[in-house]
Each structure stands twice: as C-alpha cells, then as structure tokens.
Scaffold this motif. Sequence first.
Motif, PDB file in Angstrom:
ATOM      1  N   ARG A 680     -18.376 -11.461 -11.503  1.00 44.35           N
ATOM      2  CA  ARG A 680     -18.818 -11.142 -10.247  1.00 44.35           C
ATOM      3  C   ARG A 680     -20.374 -11.583 -10.229  1.00 44.35           C
ATOM      4  N   SER A 681     -20.868 -11.640  -8.943  1.00 46.69           N
ATOM      5  CA  SER A 681     -22.351 -12.117  -8.722  1.00 46.69           C
ATOM      6  C   SER A 681     -22.891 -11.066  -7.870  1.00 46.69           C
ATOM      7  N   LEU A 682     -24.266 -10.603  -8.046  1.00 44.87           N
ATOM      8  CA  LEU A 682     -24.857  -9.761  -7.336  1.00 44.87           C
ATOM      9  C   LEU A 682     -26.439  -9.799  -7.486  1.00 44.87           C
ATOM     10  N   ASN A 683     -26.934  -9.497  -6.252  1.00 45.07           N
ATOM     11  CA  ASN A 683     -28.605  -9.559  -6.125  1.00 45.07           C
ATOM     12  C   ASN A 683     -29.346  -8.184  -7.229  1.00 45.07           C
ATOM     13  N   ILE A 684     -29.730  -8.652  -8.258  1.00 39.12           N
ATOM     14  CA  ILE A 684     -30.137  -7.368  -9.061  1.00 39.12           C
ATOM     15  C   ILE A 684     -31.722  -7.226  -8.510  1.00 39.12           C
ATOM     16  N   ASN A 685     -32.211  -7.658  -7.724  1.00 44.88           N
ATOM     17  CA  ASN A 685     -33.708  -7.370  -7.271  1.00 44.88           C
ATOM     18  C   ASN A 685     -33.659  -7.037  -5.771  1.00 44.88           C
ATOM     19  N   ALA A 686     -32.451  -6.273  -5.322  1.00 41.66           N
ATOM     20  CA  ALA A 686     -32.227  -5.983  -3.774  1.00 41.66           C
ATOM     21  C   ALA A 686     -33.352  -4.602  -3.922  1.00 41.66           C
ATOM     22  N   PRO A 687     -33.953  -4.522  -2.639  1.00 47.14           N
ATOM     23  CA  PRO A 687     -34.836  -3.519  -2.486  1.00 47.14           C
ATOM     24  C   PRO A 687     -34.052  -1.866  -2.545  1.00 47.14           C
ATOM     25  N   LEU A 688     -34.800  -1.234  -3.461  1.00 46.00           N
ATOM     26  CA  LEU A 688     -34.071   0.297  -3.551  1.00 46.00           C
ATOM     27  C   LEU A 688     -35.243   1.180  -2.842  1.00 46.00           C
ATOM     28  N   LYS A 689     -34.811   1.797  -1.931  1.00 49.34           N
ATOM     29  CA  LYS A 689     -35.808   2.650  -1.202  1.00 49.34           C
ATOM     30  C   LYS A 689     -36.842   1.694  -0.607  1.00 49.34           C
ATOM     31  N   GLY A 690     -36.744   0.616  -0.392  1.00 41.69           N
ATOM     32  CA  GLY A 690     -37.875  -0.202   0.120  1.00 41.69           C
ATOM     33  C   GLY A 690     -38.864  -0.773  -1.212  1.00 41.69           C
ATOM     34  N   VAL A 691     -38.332  -0.467  -2.225  1.00 45.14           N
ATOM     35  CA  VAL A 691     -39.157  -1.046  -3.284  1.00 45.14           C
ATOM     36  C   VAL A 691     -38.251  -2.171  -4.148  1.00 45.14           C
ATOM     37  N   ASP A 802     -31.719  -5.977   3.187  1.00 43.23           N
ATOM     38  CA  ASP A 802     -32.358  -7.148   2.662  1.00 43.23           C
ATOM     39  C   ASP A 802     -32.003  -7.687   1.248  1.00 43.23           C
ATOM     40  N   THR A 803     -30.642  -7.441   1.202  1.00 44.90           N
ATOM     41  CA  THR A 803     -29.958  -8.020  -0.179  1.00 44.90           C
ATOM     42  C   THR A 803     -29.842  -9.572  -0.153  1.00 44.90           C
ATOM     43  N   GLY A 804     -29.988 -10.196   1.026  1.00 44.87           N
ATOM     44  CA  GLY A 804     -29.841 -11.546   1.229  1.00 44.87           C
ATOM     45  C   GLY A 804     -28.486 -11.976   1.865  1.00 44.87           C
ATOM     46  N   PHE A 805     -27.475 -10.908   1.868  1.00 47.49           N
ATOM     47  CA  PHE A 805     -26.097 -11.332   2.208  1.00 47.49           C
ATOM     48  C   PHE A 805     -25.783 -10.211   3.354  1.00 47.49           C
ATOM     49  N   ALA A 806     -24.964 -10.709   4.336  1.00 46.80           N
ATOM     50  CA  ALA A 806     -24.453  -9.695   5.523  1.00 46.80           C
ATOM     51  C   ALA A 806     -23.078  -9.166   5.214  1.00 46.80           C
ATOM     52  N   GLU A 807     -23.143  -8.357   4.086  1.00 44.17           N
ATOM     53  CA  GLU A 807     -21.912  -7.738   3.611  1.00 44.17           C
ATOM     54  C   GLU A 807     -21.725  -6.311   3.605  1.00 44.17           C
ATOM     55  N   GLU A 808     -22.649  -5.729   4.597  1.00 43.06           N
ATOM     56  CA  GLU A 808     -22.542  -4.158   4.669  1.00 43.06           C
ATOM     57  C   GLU A 808     -21.477  -3.858   5.537  1.00 43.06           C
ATOM     58  N   ARG A 809     -20.902  -2.814   5.164  1.00 48.58           N
ATOM     59  CA  ARG A 809     -19.482  -2.245   5.866  1.00 48.58           C
ATOM     60  C   ARG A 809     -20.076  -0.860   6.748  1.00 48.58           C
ATOM     61  N   PRO A 810     -19.362  -0.948   7.549  1.00 46.38           N
ATOM     62  CA  PRO A 810     -19.604   0.420   8.689  1.00 46.38           C
ATOM     63  C   PRO A 810     -18.767   1.412   8.452  1.00 46.38           C
ATOM     64  N   ALA A 811     -19.247   2.803   9.053  1.00 48.22           N
ATOM     65  CA  ALA A 811     -18.215   4.071   8.844  1.00 48.22           C
ATOM     66  C   ALA A 811     -17.569   3.793   9.840  1.00 48.22           C
ATOM     67  N   PHE A 835     -16.483   2.329  15.344  1.00 47.28           N
ATOM     68  CA  PHE A 835     -17.353   1.782  14.161  1.00 47.28           C
ATOM     69  C   PHE A 835     -18.924   2.306  14.382  1.00 47.28           C
ATOM     70  N   ASN A 836     -19.664   2.835  13.333  1.00 47.74           N
ATOM     71  CA  ASN A 836     -21.037   2.930  13.270  1.00 47.74           C
ATOM     72  C   ASN A 836     -21.409   1.967  12.519  1.00 47.74           C
ATOM     73  N   LEU A 837     -22.254   1.080  12.868  1.00 46.66           N
ATOM     74  CA  LEU A 837     -22.861  -0.119  12.370  1.00 46.66           C
ATOM     75  C   LEU A 837     -23.967   0.029  11.427  1.00 46.66           C
ATOM     76  N   ASP A 838     -24.558   1.473  11.561  1.00 46.97           N
ATOM     77  CA  ASP A 838     -25.791   2.037  11.023  1.00 46.97           C
ATOM     78  C   ASP A 838     -25.689   3.210  10.552  1.00 46.97           C
ATOM     79  N   PRO A 839     -24.797   3.410   9.536  1.00 48.74           N
ATOM     80  CA  PRO A 839     -24.540   4.994   9.117  1.00 48.74           C
ATOM     81  C   PRO A 839     -25.690   5.248   8.395  1.00 48.74           C
ATOM     82  N   PRO A 840     -25.886   6.854   8.613  1.00 54.84           N
ATOM     83  CA  PRO A 840     -26.971   7.374   7.913  1.00 54.84           C
ATOM     84  C   PRO A 840     -26.758   7.434   6.240  1.00 54.84           C
ATOM     85  N   ALA A 841     -27.757   7.537   5.532  1.00 57.20           N
ATOM     86  CA  ALA A 841     -27.499   7.373   4.111  1.00 57.20           C
ATOM     87  C   ALA A 841     -26.752   8.580   3.844  1.00 57.20           C
TER      88      ALA A 841
END
Length: 979
Positions: A680-691, A802-811, A835-841
């Motif tokens: 698998r391939s993934l971005n290991i430097n994606a921001p976590l809580k903005g950091v 900001d992971t670099g990929f538009a792969e987020e899934r809705p609720a 669908f909720n495209l920006d579900p809460p945390a």
Amino acid sequence: MKRLWALTALFLSLFVESWAQTAPTPNLRGTVTDPSGASVPGALVALRGAGPEQHTTTDAAGNYAFTSLKPGKYLFRVAAKGFTAFERQNVEITRPTVLDAQLLIEGEKQVVNVAEETNAVSAEAADNGSALVLKEKELAALSDDPDELSEQLQALAGPGGGPDGAQIYIDGFTGGNLPPKSSIREVRINSNPFAPEFDRPGFGRIEILTRPGSDTLRGQVFIQYNKEALNSRSPLLDQSTRPPYQQRFFGVNLSGPLKAQKASFSFDAEHRTIDENAFILATTLDNSLTPLSINQAILTPQTRTTLSPRLDYTINANNTLTVRYQNTSVGLDKEGVGAFSLASTAYNESTTENTLQLTETAVLGPHAINETRFQYMRTGLSNVTDNSTPALIVQGAFQSGGAQIGNSGSLTNNWELTNTSTYTKGAHTLKWGGRVRQSLLDDTSVNDFAGTFTFFGGIGPELDANNAAITGTSEQLSALEVYRRTRLFSQEGLSAAQIRALGGGASQFSINAGTATTSLNQSDTGVFVNDDWRARPNLTFSYGLRYEAQTNIRDFGDVAPRLAVAWGIDGGRDKSAKTVLRAGFGTFYSRIAITDSLNSLRYNGVTQQSYLIQNPDFFLTPPSLASLESSQQPQELQILYAGIQAPRVYQTSVGIDRQINAHARVNVTYTGSRGVHLERSLNINAPLKGVYPDGDSAIRLLTESNGFSRSNMLFVSPNVSFKRIILFGFYSLSYGEDDNEGQPADPYNLKAEWGPSTYADIRHRLLLGSNLPLPWKFTISPFFLAQSGTPYNITTGNDSNDTGFAEERPALMSGVSAAACQGGELVYAAGFGCFNLDPPAGAATIGRNYGRGPATVTLNLRLARTWSFGGEGASGPSQQGGPPPGMGGARGGPGGGGGGPPPGGGPPPGAFGSASGRKYNLTLSVSARNALNHPNYAAPNGDLSSPYFGESLSLAGFGPFGSPTTYNRKIDLQLRFTF
C-alpha cells in the motif's frame, strides 16, 4: 545481492547430469497423441521382439514406458478406440529410446478426440477437476484477436489470480505478449494449483503451450474484417451516427519438416490495424463560463504486428532443442484520451518486444528427465507528445491542457533461466528445480515537466444572480464550480485571497524537474522441490517446498510450503474412481516490483524535484523552477520502506471431482485465501490536527507492506464432451475484503479501509463456453459471461485534510429526505440518501467501496462453415508421423508426475473450423461480440462533487480486465484457408 547469487550458484550446481555417467539401460518411452496433438489416454501399447512380449497402457497425459528391455529389434504397435492402429517394425532399442505415436482417425465420418470423449476423474496431482484444459474445440469458441483472447483467458481463470489477474506462462516462461492463436496447441488454466514449481497462486494461472512444426508442409492464411456498419452504437454516445471504425486483421501460418525425423519448423505472422475510438464524456466551460457538456468519440488508430518462428531439433536420441522467437510491435495513436480527458491530452505510444526462448530437454535415464529453459526479452516503450503546456485537471469534470507524459520511454532487458529435473522411482515422482531472473531497466520520464493545476470540490458562499456572495450562506461546490469561480473572479481582477474567500482557487499545483533518465536492475530467484507419492492407486500425496528471494529489499525469509492430497473415494487397485476428494494448502509470494525502487530513486528530491504546492495563489502562469527551488517549496517524495516484506497469500482449498458418466464430469471446489504484507502507499506526513509530523508540508508517499485481504470462493465447474458437443466453464460465488486499494481516506486510520474487494467481491460469476454442430455443416461456438456488479468507492471529492488526495468519504445520514437534505455540506444522491460531505470529528463515515455497480451479461458467438476439397489427409493437423522422435513426453517427466502432455504436430483444428482430413479447407466465420446487444455499463463515478456522480462513463469490457469500447456490439467477418 551476494547471498542471492550464492544461493543461485549453489542450486545450479545440482543440475549436473549424474545419471548420464553410467551405462544406460535399454528402455522405450514416448507419448501417444491424436491428429491435433492432444494426448490419448488408455491406449494399448504392445512391444514384441528380443525379449518377451510386453503390454502397457498410456496414462492420463498419453505417456507410456517400458523401463527395462533387452537390446535388439522390436515390433511396436499402438491401438486405441476410434483410431487406426499405429505400427512400426524393426525398432532398434540398444539404449534409452523415445518413440512417439500420432494416431489417425478411423474412417472419415467424424473427428473424435478420445481425450475429450473420456471425462474420467483421476487422483493424479495435475488432474484436478477445477482445472480447465482448452484444446481444439474449446479454443474455437475464443477470439483470434490477441487482446480479446487475453481478456477471455483472464475471465476463464476467475478471480483467484488477485487484483493483477492470472499469471500467464508461455511454454513455461513468464511474461510477454500472447502468441498468435494459430500457434497455440493447448491452454491449461488453474492446473495443479499447489505445485511448488510455480510462484503465484495456482487458482489463477494460465499455461499456454505452443505447437511444433508438422511432418509435411502445411499452413493457413486468414483475413478478418470489421466496419462500423456491422456494429451497434454505444448507448452512452449522443450522436445519432456511428463513429468511424474499421479493423483489418491478417495472418499466416506455415509449418513443416527441415529434415525428416530430425528437425521441423513453424512460422506465424499477424498484422492488425484498427481505427478505434475513445469516448469522451466531460463537462467544461465555454467562453461565457457556462458549463458545456462534451459527448464525442475521438478516432484513435492502432496497429499491431507479430512475427514468430519456431525450430524443433532432435540433437540425439536423448536430447531435443526448441528455439522460439517472437517480435511484437504495437502502435497506439492518441492515447490518454477518453472519459474526462479531452483531445488536447493525447499522446502517441509505441512498444516493441523481442523474445528469444531456448528449451533443451534431456532424457537422463529410464527414470529421469532434465529440462533447461532460457529466455531473453527486450522491450522498448516510447511516448511522443508536446508537453510544453501546463495540464488542467478539474476533478470529476474534465482534464485539458498538454499531455504531461511528454517524450518519455523505457528500455527493459529481461533474462530468465529455469532448470527442472524429474525422477520417478516406484510410487514416487520427485521434481526439483529453480529459476533465476534479472531485469535491467533504463527509464526516461519528463512527466509533468510543464506543470499541472488541479481543482477539487470545496465549500463557498452562495452567489446571487450577479455572482455576488450572499452573506451568512455556504454551499457545497463541485470542482467545476470552484474552477468557474476562479476564472470568473480572476477576470474581475480580484486578489488570490478574495477569490479563495469566494470559494475559488486551485487546490494543487505540481511540477517536476531534474534528471530524466534513471537506470537500475533487479534480480530474483526461486528454488523448489516436490514429491508426488502415489500411496495407493487411488491416493496421491503431493508435498513440497519453495524458497524465493530478490534484490532491492532485505526480505530473505520467503519459504513457501505446499501440500495437496487427492483420494479416489470409490476407487481401488482394479477399479477406477468416479469420485475424487481433493484438499490442499500453500503459501504464495509476490515480488516487490522494480517500479517501486524506480520511483524511490527518481522522486527522492535529488534525482528529480517533484514540487507539490497545496492551495496555490497563482493560476495559469506557473512560477519558475528557480523560484520554487530558492523558496524551498514542498515536494512529493516517494519512499520505499526499508523493511518492506514480500506480499504473500495463504491459500486453502477443498474440492470434489465427480464423473457423472463417460461424457460428463463436475467439480465443486471451495477456496479460501488470506493475504498479508500486501503493498500500500500513503502520505506519512499528512497533517494531524493541523500539525505536519515532519515539520514541513511535503508529501511523503511511503510504499510499505502492511495490507490485508481475505476471500472465500466456491466454484462449480462442469465439463461435457459428447460426440461433437462440448461444454465447459464455471459458476463462482465469491466474497472478498481488503484494505490496500488506493490511497486511504485517513492515513491515520487504516482500519477504516477494510471493505469489499473490487476483484474478489464480485459475488456471482457464470461463464460457459461450448462448441455445437448445426445442420448443413455449420458449427456455432457460444461464449457466455454474466456477473454481478463491481464494488466502487464513494468520495466527497474534497481534500479538506490536506493529504494530497481527494479520497475522503462522507457520512450517510439516515432518515433525511431529499427536501430536508439542504445546507453547505449536505448532498442528496438518489439510491443512497443524504450525504454529509464534511462530517464532524468522530462521526461514522461510509465504508470503502460502499457502492455497487451494475451487473453485466455478455454473449459472444462464432458461426462457421467449412468447405473441404482436394485429396485425403493432407490439410489441417498432421495426419501421420508426428514430431521428430524425442519431441514428445519431455515436459513433466516420466509417468503422471505433473506437467502437460507433450507437444503435438500440426495446427489445432479448432483454430481453423472443423478438421476434415481433406487437402484444402476454406472456412467462413462470423463472430459477434456481445451478440445480444445488451448494454453493459462500467462501475459508476463515485465522486460526489462531480456532475457525473452515479453515472457510468464507459461500457464494461469482457471480464474483470476487459477494455471499454465505443461500440456495444461488434461483428467480425473472417475467411480462413488451410492447406
């Protein structure tokens, strides 16, 4: 590297032909085949001469053996039902001798293949009922076109091959293009699934055996033609007229002797020209920034040429040599166009492949055979286009600008050396050997050297009729609307900050620079040993071990045990079994691809700089490379994990083979697979809580092996052969899940990626092929495939994290009607809900591959009529003599210890139509692809920000790896002449 080569050298030292040092004991062995080259089991073989008269019968592979004889001359005779007797006098046997017999059909009334007429079951390891063996009549149901033939073979292999499809072997070699169908003698699919000789899972393996030259000069020529007037228009295409299409396909085959009983040749040549089309279904903006739908077909010409000579040579009584060469050249114009990609993204691609194969078979004694195979393959790839213009990607709507692939290409030199030995002693057949491969790659890439602007969906304020923001409002914006607002407000002179506040602005800008060419090599080796122990006539245990290793990774512990058992429940010493119970277990490894190492070397920030800027404040005018470098802009780095391990699959199966009568049998097999250490391939430097973990905003794509998969499959495989009627195929019920398909929605929550597999969770598959005689000497060959829908992923189309990929899934919000589904982040989709495209945390989102595509039903038909004339017995397959002595019986060793039947002379009659035994044959055939004209749609678009969400952008191809087409039904006309 040193450990790998030391292991290979140690293993190769075991290939010394020690048996040849002792005085050989006179013996006789060989293979009995029918006129098509198919093996004839159960034939009676008699030997009378210097010693007492002896008798034996051929095994399931058509092999026979007299292991200890007195020196002298003998009368040799073979008899089998439906064939004329074969006899040869004064056969001198003073040392180990090979004598093959090719039988003639008895009479002229009909062609009968004894192997097909006897649907017996067996407890031999290689005779599993779940395997499919395609010979003359079965091959007649398949396409002559090499691309369509590949699709059909992959469909026949089923889902057991995994996401990359079944592995194809050509005369025991891996890789390469398919040979012309006219040169194929036999295809074996999913045979002997737990044999340690092979690296990949056996329930996903395709073995193609080509044929040697014939005893007299014979051959064939054909022409195949198609025009748009013969086809039906795609239901996705709006235009009322059919787009231009034409196919011209020519082929020639010749075979014959070079020296009687010593050497023979065969030669195949094919050339195909297709004026194909690419189907564009996209939405862009016109000059007034109004959405403009594009629905059109673009002409994409293709050419393909194949040249393939083969030489078979008998060195002496114990050694034979086969040399085969194949050159394949493919030209593809206007590649890259189709779906959302507009005509400006086109590029031309050409590939050349030169393959040389050498196979030497040595009979080492009455019980031993050694086979050495060497292959050299040189592949060139060239892409040509102008990439001086930046590309523009508007997610889910269109892609335009320059083709960023540029003038890229690659040159790959591969070589492969394999050696296998087979030794039979009593109830044991021992087989061992190994393979070493090396790939040397020179790859040139100027991809994205002009840059690419990308727009994702987002959220912005609602606009009034004058495009002014309505205070206090927000709405979900498609990527096309974000792009429209960017263009609109840029024309109005607004600043970048103002444009972004109004919902506009590009999401990403990427550009590459640096050294174009990267060179590297990779080697791998595999050694194995296996024993087939016939504990009883109706009970066989197969157990073995395989070890594999490769360079460019540090994993040297890839040990793969294999175990299988076959028990003829109702069989005995003097009684053939009608029911055979089979079970097996095996570990199968995959190699880490050389492209993973290539990308880690190229995109390391030094060889090439791959800049990726999130939310850039510029558009249309890329910044200079010097400014990007001086300001140390973030890059996209690709990293190969130092501790990566080879992916592996643990596979278990239990099945029953049942002979119903002399003409029919059925197999039921359960197969369970568990994959671990999957890539698998993934971005290991994606921001976590903005950091950002690494302190900068660079994207660090890590390729690692921590993915998992699980599948459970049930297969039911019938096989019927009654007179001139055959039926083959399978039904499968399959459930599968995995977590390593594509980029994760959240790189910090990989458990959420566990979901239906796009290849193993196609629940139902039904595939049937047949060959049926019709009145007035017509034959019809149907090939039917029906399968349930493919899972597909549903995403928001946004990259808010900001992971670099538009792969987020809705609720998915339960109980919310379409009327109530209003608001900035809410989108209603028919068939699903709100669908909720920006579900809460912390809110639950839908799982990966939540959607399910439509089912497909495809019927391919071939109708043929053959006119025969001229003298008797001189056309089509060889009617006498067969290949030179020693050409048969080599592969797989003596006895029934696994492996295929020997090569046979003459072209397979099913490839030409009906074999008549006459001097000349002329066959006219009509082939219909999707004869029912049933619309088969590909999986829909799952991007909720796209105007095409829930719509299929193309028609589905045939099987899991079929290519989409702009025509719903195609009808080919073919004329074939054999002599």
